[in-house]
Design a protein around this motif. Structure first.
Motif, PDB file in Angstrom:
ATOM      1  N   UNK A   1       0.861  -1.108   0.049  1.00  0.00           N
ATOM      2  CA  UNK A   1      -0.097  -0.066  -0.170  1.00  0.00           C
ATOM      3  C   UNK A   1       0.890   1.242   0.110  1.00  0.00           C
ATOM      4  N   UNK A   2       0.480   2.152  -0.631  1.00  0.00           N
ATOM      5  CA  UNK A   2       1.179   3.557  -0.953  1.00  0.00           C
ATOM      6  C   UNK A   2       0.306   4.446  -0.272  1.00  0.00           C
ATOM      7  N   UNK A   3       0.900   5.536   0.152  1.00  0.00           N
ATOM      8  CA  UNK A   3       0.195   6.653   0.743  1.00  0.00           C
ATOM      9  C   UNK A   3       0.679   7.751   0.110  1.00  0.00           C
ATOM     10  N   UNK A   4      -0.113   8.947   0.070  1.00  0.00           N
ATOM     11  CA  UNK A   4       0.067  10.185  -0.261  1.00  0.00           C
ATOM     12  C   UNK A   4      -0.677  11.219   0.472  1.00  0.00           C
ATOM     13  N   UNK A   5       0.289  12.252   0.899  1.00  0.00           N
ATOM     14  CA  UNK A   5      -0.284  13.499   1.636  1.00  0.00           C
ATOM     15  C   UNK A   5      -0.677  14.466   0.445  1.00  0.00           C
ATOM     16  N   UNK A   6      -1.852  15.072   0.791  1.00  0.00           N
ATOM     17  CA  UNK A   6      -2.134  15.847  -0.165  1.00  0.00           C
ATOM     18  C   UNK A   6      -2.819  17.168   0.532  1.00  0.00           C
ATOM     19  N   UNK A   7      -2.491  18.415   0.088  1.00  0.00           N
ATOM     20  CA  UNK A   7      -3.126  19.468   0.691  1.00  0.00           C
ATOM     21  C   UNK A   7      -3.917  20.215  -0.333  1.00  0.00           C
ATOM     22  N   UNK A   8      -5.043  20.707   0.094  1.00  0.00           N
ATOM     23  CA  UNK A   8      -6.012  21.179  -0.864  1.00  0.00           C
ATOM     24  C   UNK A   8      -6.160  22.949  -0.514  1.00  0.00           C
ATOM     25  N   UNK A   9      -6.374  23.747  -1.375  1.00  0.00           N
ATOM     26  CA  UNK A   9      -5.998  25.327  -0.867  1.00  0.00           C
ATOM     27  C   UNK A   9      -7.376  25.807  -0.824  1.00  0.00           C
ATOM     28  N   UNK A  10      -7.277  27.123  -0.219  1.00  0.00           N
ATOM     29  CA  UNK A  10      -8.529  28.054  -0.254  1.00  0.00           C
ATOM     30  C   UNK A  10      -9.174  28.259  -1.225  1.00  0.00           C
ATOM     31  N   UNK A  16     -14.533  17.871  -5.078  1.00  0.00           N
ATOM     32  CA  UNK A  16     -14.423  18.143  -6.824  1.00  0.00           C
ATOM     33  C   UNK A  16     -12.804  18.238  -6.673  1.00  0.00           C
ATOM     34  N   UNK A  17     -12.381  18.758  -5.941  1.00  0.00           N
ATOM     35  CA  UNK A  17     -10.821  18.850  -6.014  1.00  0.00           C
ATOM     36  C   UNK A  17      -9.994  17.753  -5.636  1.00  0.00           C
ATOM     37  N   UNK A  18     -10.595  16.963  -4.655  1.00  0.00           N
ATOM     38  CA  UNK A  18      -9.959  15.469  -4.157  1.00  0.00           C
ATOM     39  C   UNK A  18     -10.264  14.650  -5.568  1.00  0.00           C
ATOM     40  N   UNK A  19     -11.443  14.529  -6.084  1.00  0.00           N
ATOM     41  CA  UNK A  19     -11.587  13.581  -7.151  1.00  0.00           C
ATOM     42  C   UNK A  19     -10.644  13.980  -8.411  1.00  0.00           C
ATOM     43  N   UNK A  20     -10.566  15.068  -8.444  1.00  0.00           N
ATOM     44  CA  UNK A  20      -9.587  15.459  -9.570  1.00  0.00           C
ATOM     45  C   UNK A  20      -8.265  15.274  -9.474  1.00  0.00           C
ATOM     46  N   UNK A  21      -7.807  15.398  -8.104  1.00  0.00           N
ATOM     47  CA  UNK A  21      -6.247  15.031  -7.762  1.00  0.00           C
ATOM     48  C   UNK A  21      -6.153  13.649  -7.894  1.00  0.00           C
ATOM     49  N   UNK A  22      -7.132  12.564  -7.521  1.00  0.00           N
ATOM     50  CA  UNK A  22      -6.923  11.361  -7.428  1.00  0.00           C
ATOM     51  C   UNK A  22      -6.875  10.911  -9.071  1.00  0.00           C
ATOM     52  N   UNK A  23      -8.000  11.373  -9.672  1.00  0.00           N
ATOM     53  CA  UNK A  23      -8.173  11.013 -11.231  1.00  0.00           C
ATOM     54  C   UNK A  23      -6.513  11.410 -11.904  1.00  0.00           C
ATOM     55  N   UNK A  24      -6.190  12.363 -11.514  1.00  0.00           N
ATOM     56  CA  UNK A  24      -4.692  12.877 -12.267  1.00  0.00           C
ATOM     57  C   UNK A  24      -3.559  12.227 -11.830  1.00  0.00           C
ATOM     58  N   UNK A  73     -17.333   7.590  -8.390  1.00  0.00           N
ATOM     59  CA  UNK A  73     -17.730   8.636  -7.506  1.00  0.00           C
ATOM     60  C   UNK A  73     -17.037   8.504  -6.000  1.00  0.00           C
ATOM     61  N   UNK A  74     -17.518   9.333  -5.150  1.00  0.00           N
ATOM     62  CA  UNK A  74     -16.732   9.299  -3.840  1.00  0.00           C
ATOM     63  C   UNK A  74     -17.976   9.104  -3.179  1.00  0.00           C
ATOM     64  N   UNK A  75     -17.414   8.397  -1.674  1.00  0.00           N
ATOM     65  CA  UNK A  75     -18.331   8.145  -0.502  1.00  0.00           C
ATOM     66  C   UNK A  75     -17.339   8.535   0.568  1.00  0.00           C
ATOM     67  N   UNK A  76     -17.623   9.776   1.133  1.00  0.00           N
ATOM     68  CA  UNK A  76     -16.942  10.396   2.264  1.00  0.00           C
ATOM     69  C   UNK A  76     -17.984  10.724   3.197  1.00  0.00           C
ATOM     70  N   UNK A  77     -17.464  10.543   4.436  1.00  0.00           N
ATOM     71  CA  UNK A  77     -18.181  10.963   5.773  1.00  0.00           C
ATOM     72  C   UNK A  77     -17.083  12.014   6.382  1.00  0.00           C
ATOM     73  N   UNK A  78     -17.583  12.840   6.969  1.00  0.00           N
ATOM     74  CA  UNK A  78     -16.973  14.106   7.868  1.00  0.00           C
ATOM     75  C   UNK A  78     -17.666  14.457   9.186  1.00  0.00           C
TER      76      UNK A  78
END
Length: 133
Positions: A1-10, A16-24, A73-78
């Motif tokens: 398994x690989x991990x990837x830290x990701x920061x999304x900006x203001x 949408x940004x998470x889906x696009x980052x994973x896709x790309x 699609x995405x299935x996210x809980x927050x």
């Protein structure tokens, strides 16, 4: 398994940004969201068993984020907290705009592809896992 830290900006929509980052960026186009923290302008959640969105006026703190991202699609809980420390949690819907930051840790494996499809037993779209070994 690989991990990837990701920061999304203001200003970006968290989903949408998470889906696009994973896709790309990820070869399988899918990932598990292991953790996420940050802040949102407002929170848009669908609470357990509810049909409609619940909106929590912000700014709010993003306390936790977990789930799956796939090409279908995405299935996210927050869970989020308001300025008085009240916590609310549920399905993260579109329209959650990052206020200052969203700091995420994703996990993915080239051996597994995630997807989602309708499930006759539950009546909902559910996670499908494909073994690519």
């Amino acid at each position: 398994m690989n991990t990837w830290p990701l920061r999304l900006t203001p200003g970006c929509d968290l989903r949408a940004a998470l889906a696009e980052a994973v896709r790309l960026q990820l070869p399988t186009g899918s990932a598990f969201v292991l953790s996420g923290i940050g802040s949102l302008e407002d929170a848009r959640l669908r609470l357990a068993g509810a049909e409609a969105a619940t909106c929590l006026a912000g700014p709010v703190e993003l306390l936790t984020l977990a789930g799956t991202v796939s090409p279908q699609g995405l299935h996210l809980h927050a869970s989020v907290a308001d300025a008085q420390g009240r916590v609310l949690g549920g399905h993260l819907l579109p329209g959650n705009v990052v206020r200052t930051t969203a700091e995420l840790l994703l996990a993915w494996s080239p051996e597994w592809a995630l997807g989602c499809a309708p499930d006759a037993q539950t009546g909902f779209t559910e996670l499908q896992i494909q073994d690519r070994r």
